[in-house]
Scaffold this active site. Structure first.
Site, short mmCIF file in Angstrom:
data_model
loop_
_atom_site.label_atom_id
_atom_site.label_comp_id
_atom_site.label_asym_id
_atom_site.label_seq_id
_atom_site.Cartn_x
_atom_site.Cartn_y
_atom_site.Cartn_z
CB CYS A 6 15.76 31.68 24.77
SG CYS A 6 17.28 31.09 24.01
CG HIS B 117 18.07 32.91 28.88
ND1 HIS B 117 17.17 31.88 28.93
CD2 HIS B 117 18.84 32.68 27.78
CE1 HIS B 117 17.40 31.05 27.94
NE2 HIS B 117 18.40 31.51 27.22
CD GLU C 187 15.55 32.57 32.14
OE1 GLU C 187 15.11 33.62 31.63
OE2 GLU C 187 15.91 31.58 31.47
#
Lengths: 205, 259
Positions: A79, A183, A185
């Protein structure tokens, strides 16, 4: 040892938890020395380009990051981590790290139905193969939250693209440095798979 | 193109899952961590936890729930209910919440939105609005009023004004919760949702009233919502997350279909 660079860039524990889930033990650190000695580095980030650069440069983390990249060790940007790896960002009109030639631009649409930030799940289309993108299939979506988008100068640095009115680079890379605008994650199983591949990546592509 | 999101909201009281019907008569329906895992595995796009614990000395139970979920569920996690300060927001973020929902406390003290936006980023602040239908008049030109305290206290604030103000103060997203529709399973408040979605540039999440898959379709098309929030229709097993997504996909709504 894997480190996650902490430069006051928000919620790093979600990155750490996702790493744990794929068997990658990662330590969160704000110490440039730890970064210099790391076997692999994750460079995450939310927030604004201006304050991020002030924080990185103020602690000498920018130098440590460049050294670890020059040493050929695998580095993954996420990001804002991706955005400040280009030369310049329209956000705060900020000169950034210059790891990959290009600029970061603000989304701006005539169509009021296109919301800013670009927030939610969107498709990532792989343009050229990369070890970290292996296994991504047509239709696989990742989670994005950003109001600015990367625009690398050289198409050779663009590994994947995503459409939001027009196409923007959603994964960029150069040698042992790789970065995603989305992202991993927060992107469910497909995101975890990318992190698992980073765990095993030797930095070549 | 961005997909529309299906979001499940879990109301949590004293660490247990509860579902309100018109905000009263809450009823325990299970373990929030277990439910979160189940929905994640079934393709849910985002999770919201709303803490409805009455006493503030039990707030640590909620942090514990958030932490457990964040270890196992790798999609965006949003938490709200009783957030009154930057410190509350930061505690929840550290426990693993991505986004923080503010509601009543922001109506009483709007600077809470800008303070939280400054501390944790605009994109992570969700302004959750509880709204009831009223007579259209000079005080309420939109015909909708903001209420707080789970719908019990009318605030004399026009809903459209509040949405615009929230965006200006730095909210990154709006939840439009119709208390007239909440728990009825008769459908979202489409007029309200579309009106607010057209008035702001930030994403809008529709909440309250979902009972059938058609209701989700309506609010994501006619209602112009970016995301639809569901609760009882999935909590009680009437529908699964993947069934709802498949239905919307079949109707031509762009949804994330591989997970």
């Amino acid at each position: 040892m894997t480190v996650i660079i902490d430069y006051d860039a928000g919620n790093l524990r979600s990155v750490q938890r996702a790493c744990t889930e794929v068997g990658l033990d990662a330590e969160i650190t704000a110490d440039p020395e730890r970064v210099r000695h790391a076997a692999r580095v994750i460079f995450p980030g939310v927030g604004a380009a201006g304050s991020a650069m002030r924080s990185l440069c103020g602690t000498g983390m920018d130098v440590a990051l460049k050294e670890v990249i020059a040493a050929g060790r695998p580095v993954l940007g996420i990001c804002l981590g991706l955005q400040i790896s280009l030369d310049h960002s329209e956000e705060n009109d900020q000169r950034t790290l210059g790891l990959i030639p290009g600029n970061v631009r603000r989304f701006s649409f005539d169509d009021p139905e296109l919301k800013i930030p670009h927030m939610g799940w969107n498709e990532v289309r792989v343009l050229q193969p990369h070890p970290l993108l292996e296994g991504i299939e047509a239709g696989d979506e990742f989670y994005f939250v950003h109001g600015y988008f990367p625009q690398p100068e050289d198409r050779a640095n663009v590994y994947a693209v995503t459409d939001y009115e027009s196409e923007f680079a959603s994964a960029v890379g150069r040698e042992n440095y790789f970065a995603t605008q989305f992202h991993p994650e927060k992107s469910g199983r497909v995101g975890l798979r990318l992190l698992a591949r980073f765990k095993d990546w030797d930095g070549t592509c | 193109m961005l997909s529309k999101r299906l979001i499940a909201c879990l109301d949590v009281r004293d660490g247990k899952l509860a579902k309100s019907v018109r905000f009263v008569d809450t009823k325990d329906i299970g373990d929030p961590v277990e439910k979160a895992r189940e929905y994640y595995a079934d393709g849910l796009d985002e999770l919201v936890f709303y803490d409805i614990t009455a006493s503030s000395d039990k707030r640590n139970i909620m942090l514990d729930v958030v932490e457990k979920v964040a270890e196992q569920v790798f999609i965006p996690l949003s938490v709200g209910g009783g957030v009154r300060s930057v410190a509350d927001a930061t505690d929840l973020r550290l426990a693993g919440a991505e986004k923080i929902n503010v509601n009543s406390a922001a109506v009483q003290r709007p600077e809470l939105i800008s303070e939280c936006a400054e501390a944790i980023g605009d994109q992570n602040i969700v302004l959750s609005m509880d709204i009831r239908r009223v007579e259209r008049c000079d005080e309420f030109p939109s015909g909708y009023e903001i209420v707080i305290n789970g719908g019990r206290t009318p605030m004399g604030i026009d809903a459209l004004d509040w949405a615009r103000k929230g965006e200006k103060l730095g909210a990154g997203e709006l939840v439009i919760n119709s208390i007239d529709a909440d728990g009825t399973r008769e459908g979202y408040e489409l007029t309200l949702t579309a009106m607010l979605a057209e008035a702001v540039r930030i994403p809008v999440i529709a909440s309250g009233g979902a009972g059938k898959p058609e209701h989700l379709y309506d609010v994501l098309t006619t209602g112009k919502a970016d995301a639809a929030l569901v609760a009882s229709m999935v909590h009680y097993g009437d529908y699964t997350v993947s069934e709802l997504k498949q239905y919307l996909h079949d109707q031509g709504v762009k949804m994330r279909m591989s997970w």
